[in-house]
Motif scaffolding. Structure first.
Motif, short mmCIF file in Angstrom:
data_model
loop_
_atom_site.label_atom_id
_atom_site.label_comp_id
_atom_site.label_asym_id
_atom_site.label_seq_id
_atom_site.Cartn_x
_atom_site.Cartn_y
_atom_site.Cartn_z
N ALA A 165 29.46 7.47 61.07
CA ALA A 165 30.28 6.78 60.07
C ALA A 165 29.61 6.78 58.71
CB ALA A 165 30.57 5.36 60.53
N HIS A 166 28.26 6.83 58.70
CA HIS A 166 27.53 6.83 57.43
C HIS A 166 27.87 8.06 56.58
CE1 HIS A 166 25.07 3.46 58.86
NE2 HIS A 166 24.98 4.12 60.02
N ASP A 167 28.25 9.17 57.23
CA ASP A 167 28.61 10.37 56.48
C ASP A 167 29.93 10.20 55.73
OD1 ASP A 167 26.35 11.94 57.40
OD2 ASP A 167 27.35 11.96 59.36
N TYR A 168 30.84 9.41 56.29
CA TYR A 168 32.08 9.10 55.58
C TYR A 168 31.82 8.12 54.44
CZ TYR A 168 34.75 11.55 59.14
OH TYR A 168 35.26 12.53 59.96
N VAL A 169 30.91 7.18 54.66
CA VAL A 169 30.52 6.25 53.60
C VAL A 169 29.94 7.03 52.43
CG1 VAL A 169 28.98 4.36 52.97
CG2 VAL A 169 30.16 4.33 55.18
N TYR A 170 29.05 7.96 52.73
CA TYR A 170 28.41 8.76 51.68
C TYR A 170 29.46 9.59 50.93
CZ TYR A 170 24.52 11.07 49.35
OH TYR A 170 23.63 11.50 48.40
N ALA A 171 30.44 10.10 51.66
CA ALA A 171 31.49 10.90 51.02
C ALA A 171 32.29 10.06 50.03
CB ALA A 171 32.40 11.49 52.09
N PHE A 172 32.64 8.83 50.41
CA PHE A 172 33.36 7.95 49.49
C PHE A 172 32.52 7.66 48.26
CE2 PHE A 172 36.55 7.06 52.72
CZ PHE A 172 37.66 6.69 51.96
N ARG A 173 31.24 7.43 48.44
CA ARG A 173 30.37 7.14 47.30
C ARG A 173 30.31 8.32 46.33
NH1 ARG A 173 25.29 4.16 50.48
NH2 ARG A 173 26.50 2.36 51.24
N HIS A 233 29.23 4.69 64.69
CA HIS A 233 30.52 5.28 65.02
C HIS A 233 31.70 4.40 64.63
CE1 HIS A 233 27.81 7.70 67.60
NE2 HIS A 233 28.66 8.66 67.31
N THR A 234 31.51 3.47 63.70
CA THR A 234 32.61 2.62 63.25
C THR A 234 32.60 2.52 61.73
OG1 THR A 234 32.39 1.31 65.28
CG2 THR A 234 33.79 0.42 63.52
N LEU A 235 33.68 2.95 61.12
CA LEU A 235 33.84 2.93 59.67
C LEU A 235 34.78 1.79 59.29
CD1 LEU A 235 33.33 4.47 56.93
CD2 LEU A 235 35.48 5.68 57.41
N ARG A 236 34.42 1.07 58.25
CA ARG A 236 35.24 -0.05 57.77
C ARG A 236 35.63 0.20 56.32
NH1 ARG A 236 34.84 -5.55 55.67
NH2 ARG A 236 36.13 -6.97 56.93
N ILE A 237 36.96 0.20 56.06
CA ILE A 237 37.47 0.42 54.71
C ILE A 237 38.35 -0.78 54.33
CG2 ILE A 237 38.73 1.96 53.17
CD1 ILE A 237 38.23 4.22 55.15
N ALA A 253 36.65 13.66 53.56
CA ALA A 253 35.91 14.29 54.66
C ALA A 253 34.43 13.93 54.57
CB ALA A 253 36.09 15.80 54.63
N PRO A 254 33.71 13.94 55.69
CA PRO A 254 32.32 13.50 55.67
C PRO A 254 31.39 14.47 54.95
CG PRO A 254 32.86 14.42 57.81
CD PRO A 254 34.14 14.35 57.04
N VAL A 255 30.42 13.92 54.25
CA VAL A 255 29.39 14.72 53.58
C VAL A 255 28.03 14.14 53.99
CG1 VAL A 255 28.38 15.42 51.39
CG2 VAL A 255 30.87 15.28 51.63
N PRO A 256 27.18 14.92 54.65
CA PRO A 256 25.86 14.41 55.03
C PRO A 256 24.94 14.32 53.81
CG PRO A 256 26.06 16.72 55.63
CD PRO A 256 27.41 16.31 55.09
N TRP A 257 24.18 13.26 53.73
CA TRP A 257 23.27 13.10 52.59
C TRP A 257 22.29 14.26 52.51
CZ3 TRP A 257 18.03 13.00 52.81
CH2 TRP A 257 17.42 12.75 54.07
N GLU A 258 21.93 14.82 53.66
CA GLU A 258 20.98 15.93 53.67
C GLU A 258 21.50 17.12 52.87
OE1 GLU A 258 20.58 14.02 57.85
OE2 GLU A 258 22.13 14.38 56.34
N ALA A 259 22.79 17.40 52.98
CA ALA A 259 23.36 18.52 52.23
C ALA A 259 23.34 18.23 50.74
CB ALA A 259 24.79 18.79 52.71
N ASP A 260 23.66 16.99 50.36
CA ASP A 260 23.62 16.59 48.96
C ASP A 260 22.21 16.75 48.41
OD1 ASP A 260 24.96 15.67 46.67
OD2 ASP A 260 24.29 13.61 47.04
N ARG A 261 21.23 16.33 49.18
CA ARG A 261 19.82 16.44 48.76
C ARG A 261 19.40 17.90 48.70
NH1 ARG A 261 15.90 16.96 46.55
NH2 ARG A 261 13.83 16.08 46.89
#
Length: 749
Positions: A178-186, A252-256, A275-283
Motif C-alpha cells: 500500500a505504501h507504493d500507492y501512497v508514494y504515487a499519490f504524493r 496491504h491496506t490503503l486509506r483514502i 498506479a503504484p510507484v516504488p520509491w526505489e524507482a524514483d530514487r
C-alpha cells in the motif's frame, strides 16, 4: 578493361543464380519480410506507432492516448474495467475488491450509507491490496549481500555508458505494498512532476492542496541550497513528507479520505495516474546522468502489470515482454449479448496475458503502414487508434475492389459506439434561441429550438459526413453507460415518432407548425415580416463555406430560416464561447470515465461557461434539472439512479438546449489470426486479452507475399546476350594477342 567488365557481368549472373537456388530451398519467411528470420512464427504481436515515441510513460504525467498501450499494460491501478461487459463495469486489478466508502460527518462519526449527502463531510475508502503481487525485475531493486542497494547512490562515472535498463547487470524485485500507492499519490503533488491531474484531485482528496503547497516550499528550499556548479537537484524523498488524505494502514491496506460525497472518485482509481510507484524507482532515476542518458520513468517504466519494457529505441521501436513476476489473471467468462457468438468467450478462465512480446515499430506515413498491414506484417495497425477499422469500412463501401481484398484476407473490422458526443448547441443567454425573459417568450423560444431540431436531419448528416459510422443521439448519455436507454424507450419523442418500435423523424410540417407557434410563420417574424436569420459560429477557419456548412444552410432553409455562418479560427471561437458571444455552435465531449454524470454535468447550471467558467457551453439552466443532477451525482449505480437520469433526459429533450447530435463509432482492424479483439474506448489494457495464432500468420504471410520470379530467366537471357558478345570479343582479342606474340617469337628466331 574488358576483363573487368566481364568479371562484373559474371558476378551479376552468380547473384542471380544464387537467388534462384534460394527460391528453391523452401525458405520460411518471404524475402520482403521486415523482421528477422523466424520472428513471424513467434508468439509476438506486431503493431505500429506514428510520428514519435510516446513522450510520457511516467504514470503521474501520462495523459495521451498514444501512451496508453504501454502504461496500462505495465502499471496496475487499483481498479480497471471488465474487458467485455457493457455498460462498463468497474473491477479490481491490484485491489482485492471494488469497495464502497465509509461516510463520516464533520465530527468523524460514521453515517448510514443512505444518509443525506449534504451531511457527509468525508468519504473514506479502505482498500485491501492483493498479497503476492511483485514488481517486474529492475535494477532499482537490486541489492548486495549486505542489503545495500547495488545501483544507488551512483555517480556519473559509475553509470558509465549505460543508455538502457537491460545494460544493468543485476536486477531485483519486491512485493507491492500500500505504501507504493501512497508514494504515487504524493508524486502527483510534486512540483518536479507537474502532473496534469493534480489540480483536479486536489479539489477532492483531503489535505492534498495543502500538501502540494508544502512540497513547493520544500523544493524551493532545496534549490536555493544547491552548490555552485552542481547540475542535478538533490532527490526529493517523498517518504519524509506525508498528509492524512492518503495513508497506508498496513502493508496491504490503503486509506483514502475524500472531501464530502464524490462517488465518481472510484473511477480515478482505474487510471494509471494513481498506479503504484516504488520509491526505489524514483530514487534510482533521480541520480546524476540518468536524464542525460534518457533513463527515467518516462522511458523505462517500473510496474507490476502483465508486461515490461525490454527495448526502447526512441522514434524507432519499443518492445514489451511478458513480466515474469506477473501472477496471471483469468480471461473473463461473461460479456454482453453477442459476445459468445463472436467467439469472445472461447478463452473463458484461461490465464492472461496470452502473448509473449508486443512489438511497436514506427511508421511515419499511413500508406506504408496500411500496406504492411495488408501484407500481414502487422497484426493490427495501431493499438491506440480506433479509426483504422472505421476508415477501412468506409473504403470497402466505396470500393468493391477493396471490399473483396478485405474479405479475401478475412480482415476483422468490429466497431463500437464511443463514450463521446458531438452536439449542436443553442446559447441559453441569446434572446432568440435561448431561454427568454418572460414565460411567453420562453415557450416560443422552446418551440423554435424544437422546430430546428426536427428540421436538422442528423440521420442524413451521419450518412453523408460520417459515412454512417456514428449513431444518432436521442439524449446526452451514450451507449455503454448507465442511463442510456435503447429504443424504443430512449427515443426522443419531441423530435421523433415511434413506428413499430423504431424512431421516425417528425415531418417538416410538424416543424413548420412549431415554427409558426414560435412566432415565425414560414420563417418570417409574425409582426415585422422580416426573415428570421440565425447565426452559427464555426471553428473551421475563416472561409465559412464547406460541404457540411452548405448542407446545414439547406436544412434551415427547409423552414424558410436563413443561416449565417460566422467562421473563425479555434482560438477565437473559444474566446467567443467563454464570453457568450455565440448564438449556435457545434461541439463535443469525450468521457473521462463511464458515468452519466460525466455527460449530464455539461448541462448543469453551476457549470455554465459564461457565468462559472465551466463546461456547460450552452449556459443552460433549469432548476429542476439542477436539483436532480445534485441528487443523481451522489448516488451509486442502480435502478434509483437510472430513474433520475431518465427524468433529467426527458427535461432536456423538452427544453432542447442541444440538438443531441451523434455518438461517433470507433473500430479496430485485426488480422484473421487475432482472437478476442473487441474495440473499446474505456478499457486500456486490451492487449492483455488478445491472442494470436503465429502458425496461421506465418502461413498467410507466405501466401500473400509470394516472390515473383518470372523476371529472373528474362534477366539471365538479357545478361547472356550482353555477356556473349563480350566473351567472344575477349576470345578474339586473346587469339590476336597470341598470334602476334607467336609472330614476334618467330621473327626473333
Amino acid at each position: 578493361m574488358m576483363r573487368r567488365k566481364l568479371s562484373r557481368l559474371v558476378a551479376i549472373g552468380s547473384v542471380t543464380a544464387t537467388l534462384l537456388v534460394v527460391s528453391g530451398c523452401g525458405q520460411q519467411d518471404p524475402v520482403n519480410s521486415p523482421y528477422e528470420a523466424g520472428a513471424l512464427s513467434e508468439n509476438a504481436l506486431y503493431t505500429a506507432f506514428t510520428q514519435r515515441s510516446p513522450k510520457y510513460l511516467d504514470p503521474a504525467r501520462s495523459y495521451s492516448t498514444d501512451e496508453t498501450p504501454y502504461t496500462y499494460n505495465i502499471y496496475e491501478p487499483l481498479y480497471g474495467y471488465h474487458y467485455l461487459k457493457r455498460p462498463y463495469e468497474l473491477i479490481p486489478r491490484a485491489a482485492e475488491a471494488v469497495v464502497e466508502p465509509v461516510y463520516l460527518d464533520a465530527d468523524g462519526n460514521v453515517l448510514d450509507p443512505e444518509t443525506d449527502p449534504e451531511k457527509i463531510a468525508h468519504s473514506v475508502y479502505e482498500i485491501s491490496i492483493k498479497p503476492g503481487i511483485f514488481f517486474q525485475p529492475h535494477p532499482a531493486f537490486a541489492r548486495q549481500p549486505d542489503g545495500s542497494y547495488t545501483y544507488f547512490p551512483m555517480t556519473r562515472e559509475q553509470l558509465g555508458q549505460r543508455f538502457s535498463i537491460p545494460e544493468f547487470e543485476q536486477t531485483g524485485t519486491r512485493e507491492l505494498t500500500a505504501h507504493d500507492y501512497v508514494y504515487a499519490f504524493r508524486r502527483l503533488a510534486s512540483p518536479r512532476i507537474a502532473s496534469p491531474i493534480y489540480s483536479t484531485l486536489a479539489q477532492h482528496v483531503q489535505g492534498f492542496a495543502e500538501y502540494g503547497q508544502q512540497l513547493r516550499e520544500v523544493d524551493e528550499a532545496l534549490r536555493e541550497n544547491i552548490p555552485a556548479g552542481q547540475k542535478e537537484l538533490p532527490w526529493l524523498d517523498l517518504r519524509e513528507y506525508a498528509f492524512d488524505g492518503v495513508t497506508a494502514l498496513d502493508d496491504h491496506t490503503l486509506r483514502i479520505k475524500v472531501k464530502g460525497n464524490y462517488p465518481q472518485f472510484r473511477y480515478w482509481l482505474a487510471m494509471t495516474f494513481t498506479a503504484p510507484v516504488p520509491w526505489e524507482a524514483d530514487r534510482f532515476y533521480s541520480q546524476p546522468g540518468m536524464e542525460d542518458h534518457n533513463l527515467s520513468l518516462n522511458t523505462w517504466p517500473v510496474g507490476t502489470g502483465p508486461y515490461m519494457m525490454v527495448e526502447s529505441l526512441q522514434n524507432r521501436r519499443h518492445i514489451l515482454q511478458r513480466n515474469p513476476n506477473f501472477r496471471g489473471e483469468p480471461y473473463p467468462c461473461e460479456g454482453e449479448p453477442g459476445d459468445r457468438e463472436e467467439g469472445l468467450l472461447d478463452d473463458c478462465g484461461k490465464m492472461t496475458p496470452f502473448i509473449d512480446r508486443l512489438v511497436f515499430n514506427i511508421e511515419k506515413e499511413s500508406i506504408p503502414l496500411q500496406g504492411k498491414f495488408m501484407q500481414g506484417y502487422y497484426d493490427l495497425p495501431q493499438a491506440d487508434r480506433g479509426d483504422w477499422g472505421v476508415a477501412m469500412l468506409v473504403a470497402a463501401g466505396d470500393s468493391t475492389e477493396k471490399a473483396a481484398l478485405y474479405a479475401e484476407h478475412e480482415i476483422q473490422l468490429p466497431t463500437t459506439v464511443e463514450a463521446t458526443i458531438y452536439y449542436f448547441g443553442f446559447n441559453w443567454l441569446d434572446p432568440v434561441v435561448g431561454h427568454g425573459d418572460t414565460p411567453e417568450q420562453q415557450e416560443k423560444n422552446r418551440k423554435l429550438r424544437q422546430a430546428l431540431s426536427i428540421a436538422f436531419n442528423w440521420e442524413e448528416y451521419v450518412a453523408i459526413f460520417q459515412d454512417s459510422q456514428a449513431q444518432v443521439a436521442y439524449g446526452p448519455v451514450p451507449p455503454g453507460i448507465l442511463g442510456y436507454q435503447e429504443p424504443p424507450e430512449g427515443i426522443n419523442r419531441v423530435v421523433y415518432d415511434v413506428v413499430d418500435g423504431m424512431a421516425v423523424r417528425k415531418s417538416l410540417d410538424d416543424a413548420r407548425r412549431l415554427l409558426a407557434e414560435a412566432g415565425y410563420p414560414n420563417g418570417r417574424h409574425e409582426e415585422t415580416g422580416e426573415p428570421l436569420v440565425l447565426y452559427f459560429d464555426s471553428a473551421a477557419g475563416a472561409g465559412g463555406s464547406s460541404p457540411a456548412l452548405d448542407w446545414m444552410r439547406r436544412q434551415f432553409g427547409h423552414l424558410g430560416v436563413q443561416l449565417d455562418i460566422r467562421a473563425t479560427d479555434y482560438n477565437r471561437f473559444q474566446e467567443k464561447m467563454r464570453n457568450g458571444a455565440t448564438q449556435m455552435f457545434m461541439w463535443g465531449w469525450v468521457a473521462d470515465y463511464p458515468d452519466a454524470e460525466n455527460f449530464l454535468f455539461l448541462l448543469f447550471g453551476q457549470q455554465a461557461k459564461v457565468q462559472r467558467g465551466g463546461e456547460n457551453a450552452s449556459n443552460y439552466v433549469n432548476p429542476r434539472y439542477d436539483e436532480l443532477f445534485l441528487k443523481m451525482r451522489d448516488m451509486p449505480d442502480g435502478p434509483a439512479k437510472a430513474a433520475i437520469i431518465d427524468e433529467m433526459i426527458s427535461i432536456v429533450q423538452q427544453d432542447a438546449p442541444w440538438m443531441f447530435g451523434m455518438f461517433p463509432k470507433s473500430g479496430g482492424a485485426y488480422q484473421q489470426w487475432v482472437s478476442n479483439a473487441k474495440p473499446t474506448q474505456m478499457v486500456r489494457n486490451t492487449l492483455q486479452y488478445i491472442r494470436i495464432d503465429p502458425a496461421l500468420r506465418a502461413q498467410k504471410i507466405r501466401e500473400w507475399n509470394q516472390p515473383v520470379w518470372w523476371p529472373v530467366p528474362v534477366l539471365l537471357i538479357v545478361l547472356g546476350l550482353l555477356v556473349w558478345p563480350a566473351w567472344r570479343a575477349v576470345r578474339r582479342q586473346r587469339y590476336r594477342t597470341a598470334v602476334s606474340q607467336d609472330d614476334q617469337r618467330r621473327g626473333r628466331s
